[in-house]
Design a protein around this motif. Sequence first.
Motif, PDB file in Angstrom:
ATOM      1  N   VAL A 126      39.667  45.196  28.532  1.00  0.00           N
ATOM      2  CA  VAL A 126      39.903  43.749  28.491  1.00  0.00           C
ATOM      3  C   VAL A 126      39.680  43.080  29.841  1.00  0.00           C
ATOM      4  O   VAL A 126      39.961  41.890  30.000  1.00  0.00           O
ATOM      5  CB  VAL A 126      41.333  43.430  27.975  1.00  0.00           C
ATOM      6  N   GLY A 127      39.206  43.843  30.823  1.00  0.00           N
ATOM      7  CA  GLY A 127      38.877  43.256  32.113  1.00  0.00           C
ATOM      8  C   GLY A 127      40.062  42.989  33.015  1.00  0.00           C
ATOM      9  O   GLY A 127      40.006  42.099  33.876  1.00  0.00           O
ATOM     10  N   LEU A 128      41.125  43.782  32.873  1.00  0.00           N
ATOM     11  CA  LEU A 128      42.317  43.579  33.704  1.00  0.00           C
ATOM     12  C   LEU A 128      42.624  44.777  34.596  1.00  0.00           C
ATOM     13  O   LEU A 128      43.697  44.841  35.195  1.00  0.00           O
ATOM     14  CB  LEU A 128      43.546  43.281  32.824  1.00  0.00           C
ATOM     15  N   ALA A 129      41.713  45.729  34.690  1.00  0.00           N
ATOM     16  CA  ALA A 129      41.981  46.937  35.468  1.00  0.00           C
ATOM     17  C   ALA A 129      42.278  46.612  36.938  1.00  0.00           C
ATOM     18  O   ALA A 129      43.137  47.251  37.563  1.00  0.00           O
ATOM     19  CB  ALA A 129      40.799  47.903  35.364  1.00  0.00           C
ATOM     20  N   ASP A 130      41.600  45.609  37.481  1.00  0.00           N
ATOM     21  CA  ASP A 130      41.767  45.283  38.902  1.00  0.00           C
ATOM     22  C   ASP A 130      43.099  44.601  39.203  1.00  0.00           C
ATOM     23  O   ASP A 130      43.506  44.531  40.365  1.00  0.00           O
ATOM     24  CB  ASP A 130      40.627  44.377  39.374  1.00  0.00           C
ATOM     25  N   VAL A 131      43.749  44.084  38.171  1.00  0.00           N
ATOM     26  CA  VAL A 131      45.031  43.381  38.384  1.00  0.00           C
ATOM     27  C   VAL A 131      46.153  44.068  37.615  1.00  0.00           C
ATOM     28  O   VAL A 131      47.193  43.469  37.356  1.00  0.00           O
ATOM     29  CB  VAL A 131      44.926  41.902  37.962  1.00  0.00           C
ATOM     30  N   ALA A 132      45.946  45.335  37.278  1.00  0.00           N
ATOM     31  CA  ALA A 132      46.901  46.050  36.429  1.00  0.00           C
ATOM     32  C   ALA A 132      48.300  46.132  37.022  1.00  0.00           C
ATOM     33  O   ALA A 132      49.299  46.196  36.283  1.00  0.00           O
ATOM     34  CB  ALA A 132      46.385  47.460  36.145  1.00  0.00           C
ATOM     35  N   ASP A 133      48.404  46.108  38.354  1.00  0.00           N
ATOM     36  CA  ASP A 133      49.706  46.281  38.987  1.00  0.00           C
ATOM     37  C   ASP A 133      50.285  44.986  39.549  1.00  0.00           C
ATOM     38  O   ASP A 133      51.266  45.011  40.294  1.00  0.00           O
ATOM     39  CB  ASP A 133      49.601  47.356  40.078  1.00  0.00           C
TER      40      ASP A 133
END
Length: 327
Positions: free
Chosen positions: A142-149
């Motif tokens: 969903v394109g959220l890997a970079d903001v997962a944390d």
Amino acid sequence: MFGWFKKQSTPAPRADEPATSTVIETQDLVKRYGDVVAVDHLNLRLEQGEIFGLLGPNGAGKTTAILMLMGLTEPTSGSVRVLGYDPVRQPIAVKRVVGYLPEHVALYDDLSARENLLYIADLNGLPFAEASARIAYALERVGLADVADRPVREFSHGMRQRLGIADVLVKKPRVVILDEPTLGLDPEVVNQLLDLILAMTREENLTVLLSSHQLQQVQRICTRVGIFVKGKMIAQGTIAQLAEQLAGGMRTLEVHAEPRGAELAELLKQIKGVVSVEQDTAYWLVRATAEVRPEIARAIAARGWSLYHLRERDYGLEEIYLKYFQT
């Protein structure tokens, strides 16, 4: 952090899980609240792999229908089956195979995106290692890997909707129900979300029920559409089928030729199969019971006139929707 259960295990397909291409089926489904009929004899059938758009205005009863499919409210009468399961008697089995994204996604703002998904995975009995792997995949998807944390309180509305879809994917469902997933999003984010729904349907082999009042969005991604008004399904099918039903088997042609006055109209009326000829802003609209375009072209050429435009009119979903409301 979340107290993982020692006896957790991945839910495997049960031996008694029904094998059927029919994913959702309702028969004369009714829901009443006192004297108010929220859903009125709904008959619906969804097959594996399709995206079905449940289209109707706010207050039409779409969410009530969805709640019955999920086993979150009981029907007054009629029957429901989701992959063969009865949501009233087998609500846990239904929830095991269905991913549901409500209109307003419930998230914990103080937790990160990853922690939100870990918490939900814990509630669903997933072991930590498998949950972590599924969550990493879903966040990437969903394109959220970079903001997962990052904490969810910092997320925009569009990012929260994406996280809601990630939550659905973590369950590895066979059916996804989306209730107004694009509400309040700007056009660019809407397009991204619709692309995501299309992609995950094809790549994950999912069946999707999309509830919406946004006509253009439904037309863009749905294989079939049901028009739902005041608790009733007044029409359903592909857009081409809905247009054909409205036309009553008639074809509507657009004709632009010179001269375009009454003499042209009289010529068109004389062609066998033509039922009516009406003047539109730019064209003559010809309603016919058969394919008459070759005859029209020959008749105009025989007079020595110039034919500039001749095509069958395609009805868009907006036009179909408005016409059904008028009937």
